[in-house]
Write a protein that holds these residues in place. Sequence first.
Motif, PDB file in Angstrom:
ATOM      1  N   GLU A 252       0.962  -1.218   0.203  1.00  0.00           N
ATOM      2  CA  GLU A 252       0.005  -0.026   0.133  1.00  0.00           C
ATOM      3  C   GLU A 252       1.042   1.379  -0.035  1.00  0.00           C
ATOM      4  N   TRP A 253       0.331   2.425  -0.550  1.00  0.00           N
ATOM      5  CA  TRP A 253       0.994   3.548  -0.545  1.00  0.00           C
ATOM      6  C   TRP A 253       1.426   4.126   0.608  1.00  0.00           C
ATOM      7  N   GLU A 254       0.791   3.970   1.993  1.00  0.00           N
ATOM      8  CA  GLU A 254       1.085   4.060   3.098  1.00  0.00           C
ATOM      9  C   GLU A 254       2.324   3.266   3.692  1.00  0.00           C
ATOM     10  N   ASP A 255       2.508   2.093   3.293  1.00  0.00           N
ATOM     11  CA  ASP A 255       3.557   1.375   3.616  1.00  0.00           C
ATOM     12  C   ASP A 255       4.983   1.776   3.014  1.00  0.00           C
ATOM     13  N   ILE A 256       4.753   2.525   1.897  1.00  0.00           N
ATOM     14  CA  ILE A 256       5.939   3.155   1.175  1.00  0.00           C
ATOM     15  C   ILE A 256       6.394   4.223   1.753  1.00  0.00           C
ATOM     16  N   ARG A 257       5.352   5.250   2.331  1.00  0.00           N
ATOM     17  CA  ARG A 257       5.450   6.258   2.857  1.00  0.00           C
ATOM     18  C   ARG A 257       6.132   6.273   4.257  1.00  0.00           C
ATOM     19  N   LYS A 258       5.812   5.165   4.889  1.00  0.00           N
ATOM     20  CA  LYS A 258       6.649   4.791   6.136  1.00  0.00           C
ATOM     21  C   LYS A 258       8.127   4.803   5.903  1.00  0.00           C
ATOM     22  N   LYS A 259       8.681   4.503   4.939  1.00  0.00           N
ATOM     23  CA  LYS A 259      10.136   4.483   4.780  1.00  0.00           C
ATOM     24  C   LYS A 259      10.640   5.606   4.429  1.00  0.00           C
ATOM     25  N   PHE A 260       9.822   6.819   4.068  1.00  0.00           N
ATOM     26  CA  PHE A 260      10.444   8.079   3.992  1.00  0.00           C
ATOM     27  C   PHE A 260      10.844   8.600   5.034  1.00  0.00           C
ATOM     28  N   SER A 261      11.859   9.730   5.051  1.00  0.00           N
ATOM     29  CA  SER A 261      12.382  10.595   6.253  1.00  0.00           C
ATOM     30  C   SER A 261      11.064  11.141   6.704  1.00  0.00           C
ATOM     31  N   SER A 262      11.196  11.582   8.052  1.00  0.00           N
ATOM     32  CA  SER A 262      10.138  12.513   8.534  1.00  0.00           C
ATOM     33  C   SER A 262       9.910  13.745   7.758  1.00  0.00           C
ATOM     34  N   LYS A 263      11.038  14.298   7.259  1.00  0.00           N
ATOM     35  CA  LYS A 263      10.936  15.536   6.380  1.00  0.00           C
ATOM     36  C   LYS A 263      10.043  15.062   4.946  1.00  0.00           C
ATOM     37  N   LYS A 264      10.303  13.999   4.376  1.00  0.00           N
ATOM     38  CA  LYS A 264       9.839  13.802   3.242  1.00  0.00           C
ATOM     39  C   LYS A 264       8.228  13.149   3.276  1.00  0.00           C
ATOM     40  N   ARG A 265       8.179  12.695   4.730  1.00  0.00           N
ATOM     41  CA  ARG A 265       6.526  12.249   4.923  1.00  0.00           C
ATOM     42  C   ARG A 265       5.830  13.766   4.899  1.00  0.00           C
ATOM     43  N   ARG A 266       6.297  14.721   5.732  1.00  0.00           N
ATOM     44  CA  ARG A 266       5.611  15.655   5.691  1.00  0.00           C
ATOM     45  C   ARG A 266       5.273  16.631   4.221  1.00  0.00           C
ATOM     46  N   ILE A 267       6.253  16.351   3.682  1.00  0.00           N
ATOM     47  CA  ILE A 267       6.203  16.978   2.082  1.00  0.00           C
ATOM     48  C   ILE A 267       5.022  16.173   1.218  1.00  0.00           C
ATOM     49  N   ALA A 268       5.053  14.845   1.665  1.00  0.00           N
ATOM     50  CA  ALA A 268       4.093  13.960   0.627  1.00  0.00           C
ATOM     51  C   ALA A 268       2.744  14.194   1.060  1.00  0.00           C
ATOM     52  N   ASN A 269       2.375  14.552   2.445  1.00  0.00           N
ATOM     53  CA  ASN A 269       1.124  14.759   2.840  1.00  0.00           C
ATOM     54  C   ASN A 269       0.403  15.774   1.986  1.00  0.00           C
ATOM     55  N   HIS A 270      -0.621  15.453   1.434  1.00  0.00           N
ATOM     56  CA  HIS A 270      -1.461  16.216   0.581  1.00  0.00           C
ATOM     57  C   HIS A 270      -0.690  16.972  -0.542  1.00  0.00           C
ATOM     58  N   PHE A 271       0.317  16.147  -1.199  1.00  0.00           N
ATOM     59  CA  PHE A 271       1.205  16.831  -2.026  1.00  0.00           C
ATOM     60  C   PHE A 271       0.617  17.560  -3.391  1.00  0.00           C
ATOM     61  N   GLU A 272      -0.214  16.869  -3.998  1.00  0.00           N
ATOM     62  CA  GLU A 272      -0.643  17.403  -5.311  1.00  0.00           C
ATOM     63  C   GLU A 272      -1.275  18.757  -4.883  1.00  0.00           C
ATOM     64  N   GLU A 273      -2.152  18.593  -4.102  1.00  0.00           N
ATOM     65  CA  GLU A 273      -3.024  19.923  -3.449  1.00  0.00           C
ATOM     66  C   GLU A 273      -2.175  21.039  -3.010  1.00  0.00           C
ATOM     67  N   LYS A 274      -1.326  20.776  -2.209  1.00  0.00           N
ATOM     68  CA  LYS A 274      -0.360  21.673  -1.514  1.00  0.00           C
ATOM     69  C   LYS A 274       0.650  22.489  -2.529  1.00  0.00           C
ATOM     70  N   PHE A 275       1.093  21.782  -3.353  1.00  0.00           N
ATOM     71  CA  PHE A 275       2.033  22.587  -4.544  1.00  0.00           C
ATOM     72  C   PHE A 275       1.115  22.808  -5.968  1.00  0.00           C
ATOM     73  N   GLY A 276       0.069  22.400  -5.893  1.00  0.00           N
ATOM     74  CA  GLY A 276      -0.612  22.218  -7.358  1.00  0.00           C
ATOM     75  C   GLY A 276       0.237  21.671  -8.515  1.00  0.00           C
ATOM     76  N   LEU A 277       0.715  20.770  -8.202  1.00  0.00           N
ATOM     77  CA  LEU A 277       1.346  19.950  -9.470  1.00  0.00           C
ATOM     78  C   LEU A 277       0.844  18.676  -9.777  1.00  0.00           C
ATOM     79  N   GLY A 278       0.945  18.348 -10.762  1.00  0.00           N
ATOM     80  CA  GLY A 278       0.588  17.090 -11.512  1.00  0.00           C
ATOM     81  C   GLY A 278       1.444  16.232 -12.254  1.00  0.00           C
ATOM     82  N   TYR A 279       1.298  15.298 -12.892  1.00  0.00           N
ATOM     83  CA  TYR A 279       2.221  14.726 -13.830  1.00  0.00           C
ATOM     84  C   TYR A 279       1.597  14.098 -15.083  1.00  0.00           C
TER      85      TYR A 279
END
Length: 365
Positions: free
Chosen positions: A125-152
């Motif tokens: 699950e995506w949450e399992d992957i997020r758990k291996k991020f650093s605390s800094k990257k986990r914060r960034i990844a929270n609501h990432f698309e809405e927060k930065f207005g970015l897509g792909y």
Amino acid sequence: MKIIKNMSSARTIKHVLAHQAAKYFLRAILVEGNLKNSNQRFRSLFIGNSQFVKYLLKRMYQGQPDILKRWRVWIPSIKKLVIHNSAAADLCVAVLPRKLEKTFKGHYTYKGTELVQQVIPTTGEWEDIRKKFSSKKRRIANHFEEKFGLGYRISTDDKDFRFFYTHMFLPLLTKRYGELAEIESLEEMREFFQKGFLLFVTKDGQDLAGNLCLVEDNVLMLRRAGVLDGDESYVEAGAQTALYYFGLKYANEQGLHAADAMMSASFLNDGVYVTKKEWGAVVSPSDDFNTWVYLFNLGSADKLAQFYDQNPFIAQTDSGLKGLLGAPTDASSTPEALEPLLRQYRSEGLTSFIVHTPAGIIEVS
């Protein structure tokens, strides 16, 4: 015409002789200067025709070190040069073909690879992957698309590929690495593009960054990245961070078991290495150059502690990868006192650390 032909022949002969000489002779340079962030004078002997030597020289000294000697060394004489002339340098760094391992085994202090590979698991699950991020990257990844207005978006259009190469890949590489940049040609990269695709980070309909990707053996290869015009303001706005985020999301959604973040310099504080580690990358040796980087510790304990403090290297041993660290003060000579330092560098794929202090060496897990 005869003169021109003779000149051309002379150049050809010179090129052939230089190529043959490279099989038996390597560049050697003896330098001395102040280590970065230190008043410690440090003398180094570098041997090898490698970008690694240039990279280490640039990162370890304050400004340009004094060049004491520059010459070519006959490969069979390297062992004698290092072992019987130890007073000439505090450290010898030799980048040599792996076929010479038997010659140097038992004589070098450590060995490693010029680069290390970093692979990020993407199964579960995506949450399992997020758990291996650093605390800094986990914060960034929270609501990432809405927060930065970015897509792909994904593209296999050759016009997009040419735009990526010219306006993203080349500018970022040359701005970041300058003369150390190793630049692939458009056609070399097109071979990979034809097997894969581009992942573009978008904002308000504009492509801000891109990653040349392909899938091999159920792994997403994040092969080459670029940012529009190499503009650091896009990097600061999250465009390059988004390449990792959306790359991992894509790999997870496609059921791929990992994303290969490719190679990094084999130093624990290298910026590229650290970024990938923060996304949960597992480190392993690289076989790209079929060479070993041999480190011969020749100087005093306090000088070597200063060196490894600024240049924490990833060494390969019989029991796996180990981090070589330095703790220049005596106050940091116990495992308990070293824990803040170790915590900074812990990474999946490392088995333990070898810490150099003025009092000697400590190995801790």
